[in-house]
Scaffold this active site. Structure first.
Site, PDB file in Angstrom:
ATOM      1  N   ASP A  23      49.529  42.119  26.671  1.00  0.00           N
ATOM      2  CA  ASP A  23      49.236  42.756  27.501  1.00  0.00           C
ATOM      3  C   ASP A  23      49.144  44.203  27.129  1.00  0.00           C
ATOM      4  O   ASP A  23      50.055  45.140  27.512  1.00  0.00           O
ATOM      5  CB  ASP A  23      50.472  42.736  28.884  1.00  0.00           C
ATOM      6  N   GLU A 192      44.182  40.213  38.073  1.00  0.00           N
ATOM      7  CA  GLU A 192      45.590  40.880  37.802  1.00  0.00           C
ATOM      8  C   GLU A 192      45.344  41.705  36.510  1.00  0.00           C
ATOM      9  O   GLU A 192      44.273  42.120  36.180  1.00  0.00           O
ATOM     10  CB  GLU A 192      46.327  39.731  37.161  1.00  0.00           C
TER      11      GLU A 192
END
Length: 500
Positions: A23, A192
């Site tokens: 991420d 997301e």
């Protein structure tokens, strides 16, 4: 679309930050780049990296390094701290993230120096979801965009998350309005990881879709206004490895940054699966780099840049100075169980978290093949060297007053075997990731070096310490932990990649 290049040590197959670094979020200040990664249950949380060229990175520290920011030891595996966004504005670094064990909240910490210290959290309540992003509109209004999981955001039903947004006041720690949906993605699963940025009068909304497994992808939309409506790019997804034979898979969850010369780059996560189908990845999700070209107002991703060399992952630590930021723990803050030993090295005390995880002085594995050595005081308390994927999937070698034991847990099954004795006041516990003897990604071989030299104790299939077996979002770590009431003493640690 994604454009791939030819051979060489290219960015398509070589992570710029290898080993459990998912991420990624990146920002630039002048000629300097700074990057943050997720950390989940491990503390201290959120590693912060620095680079001058986007290729070579040095860890500056960890943003969440005290209990008031993240309660270490309270989160189960693959919970805790999810995808952060790192941004810089008017002399201040802003880091926004989610602790999923504090539902309905997004937290923001700030610093004037990315190496820290970082502030106590600004808590933004009433925003149920994950993966928050911060951006500032032209009038200075701060906007938080996130993956909304609140069913109230989906009044017409459906079980997919949505990309939601709300204006926030960071100075007051307030959400200024009811969150609204700004995009539902392109129709792939799990939209997301949103990131908003501005270019040539457009606001671009970059998201991850398809789930963080083999279907993972990056899509983008744009709008003239920060709050939409957003128009999807005609070539979505702009990055994916799904249904290909690429040695790097699960590519997605990206962030963009503009270089000083006006060109753009993308950082994104990927995995390196190995072995027979379904192929197994063991180092978690890693950070990769791509070049971005703008065509007709849309980003096109190129992964054909050559990297000068793989990341330098080797280290030797004799623990004579401040503890390096590579060291983390899944079970408690390091300060709760690590202290300096009077004769050199570190003392480790047994401390178990509420989740059952032993506090362990841990470092991430960062290569496909590697060797790790921990030199310990054999006359001190019992100690274990554990290769951990989570608390239900680990192998370890134990040393207790010269007696050696190999232990393992795979799901509900656990074993413990006596594997001999070793002589010497200082003993080195060894583990290597070596070529697989079966159809897994590797074998894990445990050994010991004592007064009579080096010998091997056990060799086990590495697939059982993989995400494909265990599930979750993390990668392997190498942990040292005390086994009894007497503290263990660690003299030094050494990690090195091995050519495969």
């Amino acid at each position: 679309m994604t454009v791939e290049g030819g051979g060489g040590r290219d960015a398509a197959t070589t992570p710029i930050i290898p080993g459990f670094s998912p991420d990624p979020s990146v920002c630039r200040v002048g000629a300097d780049y700074y990057l943050a990664n997720s950390s989940f249950e491990y503390a201290p949380g959120i590693p912060i990296w620095h680079s001058r060229d986007l290729r070579t990175w040095t860890q500056l520290g960890n943003a969440l390094d005290r209990e008031s920011q993240f309660p270490a030891g309270a989160s189960d595996p693959s919970r805790g701290i999810y995808a952060p966004t790192l941004r810089y504005r008017d002399g201040t670094f802003y880091l926004v993230t989610t602790n999923v064990d504090a539902p309905g909240e997004q937290i923001v910490v700030t610093a004037t120096d990315p190496a820290g210290p970082w502030s106590d959290p600004i808590v933004l309540a009433g925003l149920g979801g994950i993966d928050p992003d911060l951006a500032w509109d032209d009038d200075g209004t701060c906007v938080l965009t996130y993956c909304g999981l609140d069913p109230a955001l989906r009044p017409h039903g459906g079980d997919l998350p949505v990309i939601a947004q709300a204006r926030v006041d960071l100075a007051r720690g307030e959400v200024r309005e009811r969150p609204r949906v700004v995009w539902g993605g392109t129709g792939l699963a799990h939209p997301e990881g949103p990131h908003l940025f501005q270019r040539d009068g457009w606001w671009y909304l970059l998201i991850a879709e398809g789930g963080t497994e083999r279907g993972h992808a990056v899509s983008v939309a744009r709008s003239r206004a920060i709050d939409g409506p957003f128009e999807a790019a005609p070539a979505n997804p702009i990055l994916s490895r799904r249904s290909t034979s690429s040695p790097v898979q699960n590519t997605g969850h990206a962030d963009l940054v503009e270089r000083p010369d006006g060109t753009w780059a993308m950082v994104y996560l990927g995995v390196r699966p190995r072995g027979f189908s379904p192929a197994f990845h063991v180092n978690g999700r890693e950070t990769f780099l791509a070049r971005v070209e703008w065509v007709d107002g849309w980003p096109v991703v190129h992964v054909d840049d050559l990297l000068p060399a793989p990341a330098d992952t080797a280290f030797i630590d004799d623990f004579t100075g401040p503890l390096h930021p590579r060291w983390v723990s899944p079970g408690a803050p390091l300060s709760a169980f690590v202290e300096r030993a009077a004769g050199g090295g570190l003392l480790l005390r047994r401390t178990d978290a509420a989740t059952g995880a032993p506090a362990a002085l841990s470092a991430r594995t960062r290569d496909l093949r590697w060797r790790y050595e921990a030199r310990v005081d054999a006359s001190a308390g019992a100690v274990a060297l554990r290769v951990r994927l989570d608390e239900r999937h680990w192998y370890e070698a134990r040393l207790d007053a010269g007696a050696l034991t190999f232990a393992a847990r795979i799901g509900p099954l656990s074993v413990s075997d006596d594997v001999g004795r070793v002589d010497g006041e200082a003993v080195t516990l060894v583990v290597e990731a070596v070529d697989a003897t079966a159809e897994g990604p590797d074998d894990l071989r445990f050994g010991v070096i004592g007064a009579d030299g080096e010998r091997w104790l056990a060799q086990k299939d590495g697939r059982y310490l993989s995400t494909e077996v265990a599930g979750g979002f993390t990668g392997r770590t190498l942990g040292l932990h005390a086994l009894g009431a007497e503290p263990a003493r660690i003299l030094s640690a050494r990690y090195s990649p091995v050519a495969g």
